[in-house]
Scaffold this motif. Structure first.
Motif, short mmCIF file in Angstrom:
data_model
loop_
_atom_site.label_atom_id
_atom_site.label_comp_id
_atom_site.label_asym_id
_atom_site.label_seq_id
_atom_site.Cartn_x
_atom_site.Cartn_y
_atom_site.Cartn_z
N ASP A 285 -109.23 -9.82 -50.06
CA ASP A 285 -108.72 -10.62 -51.30
C ASP A 285 -108.90 -9.35 -52.64
O ASP A 285 -109.90 -9.20 -52.78
N TYR A 286 -107.67 -9.10 -53.14
CA TYR A 286 -107.67 -8.14 -54.22
C TYR A 286 -108.90 -8.44 -55.15
O TYR A 286 -109.63 -7.38 -55.80
N ASP A 287 -108.78 -9.51 -55.85
CA ASP A 287 -109.75 -9.99 -56.89
C ASP A 287 -110.95 -10.24 -56.63
O ASP A 287 -111.89 -10.27 -57.34
N SER A 288 -111.34 -10.23 -55.54
CA SER A 288 -112.79 -10.07 -55.05
C SER A 288 -113.07 -8.63 -54.70
O SER A 288 -114.56 -8.61 -54.57
N ILE A 289 -112.58 -7.64 -54.89
CA ILE A 289 -112.86 -6.21 -54.71
C ILE A 289 -113.97 -5.89 -56.12
O ILE A 289 -113.58 -5.99 -57.06
N ASP A 290 -115.29 -5.49 -55.61
CA ASP A 290 -116.08 -5.16 -56.67
C ASP A 290 -116.04 -4.03 -57.55
O ASP A 290 -116.36 -4.02 -58.63
N PHE A 291 -115.71 -2.85 -56.81
CA PHE A 291 -115.87 -1.68 -57.15
C PHE A 291 -115.16 -1.39 -58.48
O PHE A 291 -115.81 -0.78 -59.47
N TRP A 292 -114.04 -1.83 -58.71
CA TRP A 292 -113.09 -1.53 -59.75
C TRP A 292 -113.18 -2.45 -61.13
O TRP A 292 -112.60 -2.15 -61.94
N LYS A 293 -114.07 -3.42 -60.78
CA LYS A 293 -114.13 -4.53 -62.23
C LYS A 293 -114.89 -3.91 -63.39
O LYS A 293 -114.57 -4.47 -64.30
N LYS A 294 -115.40 -2.61 -63.06
CA LYS A 294 -115.93 -1.94 -64.19
C LYS A 294 -114.95 -1.47 -65.04
O LYS A 294 -115.06 -1.10 -66.42
N ASN A 295 -113.74 -1.16 -64.53
CA ASN A 295 -112.53 -0.81 -65.40
C ASN A 295 -112.13 -1.94 -66.28
O ASN A 295 -111.59 -1.57 -67.36
N ASP A 296 -112.30 -3.03 -65.89
CA ASP A 296 -112.12 -4.36 -66.78
C ASP A 296 -113.36 -4.77 -67.67
O ASP A 296 -113.06 -5.74 -68.40
N GLY A 297 -114.28 -4.15 -67.52
CA GLY A 297 -115.54 -4.42 -68.27
C GLY A 297 -116.34 -5.84 -67.87
O GLY A 297 -117.01 -6.16 -68.24
N LYS A 298 -116.14 -5.88 -66.56
CA LYS A 298 -116.44 -7.11 -65.82
C LYS A 298 -117.86 -6.83 -65.20
O LYS A 298 -118.09 -5.69 -64.54
N PRO A 299 -119.01 -7.57 -65.20
CA PRO A 299 -119.99 -7.53 -64.43
C PRO A 299 -119.83 -7.40 -62.83
O PRO A 299 -118.93 -8.31 -62.43
N LEU A 300 -120.43 -6.46 -62.03
CA LEU A 300 -120.32 -6.56 -60.77
C LEU A 300 -121.12 -7.44 -60.04
O LEU A 300 -122.09 -8.32 -60.58
N GLY A 301 -120.77 -7.89 -58.71
CA GLY A 301 -121.49 -9.14 -58.18
C GLY A 301 -120.77 -9.75 -57.08
O GLY A 301 -121.15 -10.54 -56.33
N ALA A 302 -119.43 -9.85 -57.28
CA ALA A 302 -118.33 -10.76 -56.60
C ALA A 302 -118.54 -10.52 -55.10
O ALA A 302 -118.46 -9.03 -54.99
N GLU A 303 -118.60 -11.07 -54.21
CA GLU A 303 -118.57 -10.65 -52.73
C GLU A 303 -117.20 -10.37 -52.25
O GLU A 303 -116.26 -11.10 -52.77
N ILE A 304 -117.14 -9.48 -51.26
CA ILE A 304 -115.95 -9.26 -50.78
C ILE A 304 -115.54 -10.13 -49.58
O ILE A 304 -116.49 -10.41 -48.67
N THR A 305 -114.26 -10.92 -49.44
CA THR A 305 -114.05 -11.86 -48.63
C THR A 305 -112.74 -11.35 -47.82
O THR A 305 -111.93 -10.47 -48.44
N GLN A 306 -112.68 -11.57 -46.71
CA GLN A 306 -111.57 -11.20 -45.69
C GLN A 306 -110.48 -12.24 -45.65
O GLN A 306 -110.74 -13.50 -45.63
N ASN A 307 -109.12 -11.90 -45.47
CA ASN A 307 -108.21 -12.66 -45.51
C ASN A 307 -108.31 -13.25 -44.03
O ASN A 307 -108.71 -12.51 -43.10
#
Length: 307
Positions: A285-307
């Protein structure tokens, strides 16, 4: 694996473990983490099933010629010399892969091997006249399909680590190459063992003193392996190929999005179609990808989930 690939893999492992040498547990974890990527899982399904089928064929084909058809090993040698078609096939496949999707080329190649499987069964069971013509045609179909099979996986593979980079933010190409080589080695060994067990089960008689008369059960098993066994593996490869969505178009979308994120682009700015394409290739799921959330200024920690 080359020394350069081994060195790159070691560097990736050190990066994964914050500069520390990795343990066996962490190595295995890294290996299995590659299968979180949907495109790689599908790619390995294609690779494993198709290579498994070709090893079954190469293990038993001489037996097929000698025991099922009653021909000499020189006939087998002649037919295998038709591998000379590899030169034009590789050139044509290199051109075709720029014009059609890998999925279409996979299905084309494996379908040609399926045609040869039907030919082997027909020749063995019907014993038609002009048998060498039938065998030659069957082998040409097999060799063309075989060299598409050899050509395509390693030419598609270089794009797969970029799919992983979108999810992890890391370049793990060495790790993916290592897993692919490892799986190939397993498939080769396993296919030879399976072929041996099937022949033993059918009471195939081994002899160091030349060809010996084989029971009907062994002959039927030999025919089954070169036609049915190989055919089943090719059908499985076609199944995986039909679910392989990496193409010039989809990879272009993913690469553009990856470049945008690497240049500081926000995940929230991705359009729905781009998200859909990325999810189709990654299985994540695109919105669950953690690594690039730093670009949005959001804290990391969301889990990666598979479709």
């Amino acid at each position: 694996m080359t020394k350069a690939e081994a060195k790159k893999l070691e560097e990736e492992a050190l990066l994964e473990n914050n500069g520390k040498r990795s343990s066996l547990k962490s190595q295995l974890k890294n290996y299995f983490s590659t299968f979180k990527i949907k495109t790689f899982r599908t790619h390995m399904g294609i690779y494993l099933s198709s290579y498994f089928g070709t090893i079954l064929f190469s293990t038993v084909f001489v037996y097929y010629i000698v025991f099922a058809l009653g021909k000499t090993t020189s006939v087998s040698g002649f037919l295998q010399s038709l591998s000379i078609v590899s030169v034009p096939v590789t050139i044509i496949a290199g051109w075709l892969v720029t014009k059609i999707s890998p999925r279409t080329l996979y299905v084309l190649g494996y379908s040609m091997i399926l045609v040869s499987c039907v030919d082997w069964a027909f020749v063995a069971l019907v014993k038609p006249s002009a048998i060498m013509v039938w065998l030659t045609v069957g082998m040409i179909f097999y060799e063309v399909g075989l060299y598409i099979l050899y050509f395509l996986p390693w030419n598609v593979f270089p794009f797969i680590p970029d799919v992983d980079t979108l999810v992890t933010g890391k370049n793990r190409s060495g790790l993916f190459a290592s897993v692919m080589v490892f799986i190939n080695q397993i498939s080769q060994g396993l296919a030879s063992v399976v072929a041996g067990y099937l022949l033993d089960f059918a009471h195939f008689k081994q002899s160091a003193g030349g060809a010996v008369a084989q029971p009907d059960s062994a002959i039927h098993m030999i025919i089954f392996i070169v036609s049915g066994g190989v055919g089943i593996m090719m059908l499985l490869a076609i199944y995986f190929a039909c679910h392989f969505h990496l193409s010039k178009k989809t990879m272009g979308v993913l690469t553009e999005e990856l470049n945008r994120l690497q240049n500081g682009g926000k995940m929230s700015d991705a359009n729905p179609e781009t998200k859909k394409t990325c999810e189709l290739l990654t299985g994540v799921d695109y919105d669950s990808i953690d690594f690039w959330k730093k670009n949005d200024g959001k804290p990391l920690g969301a889990e990666i989930t598979q479709n």
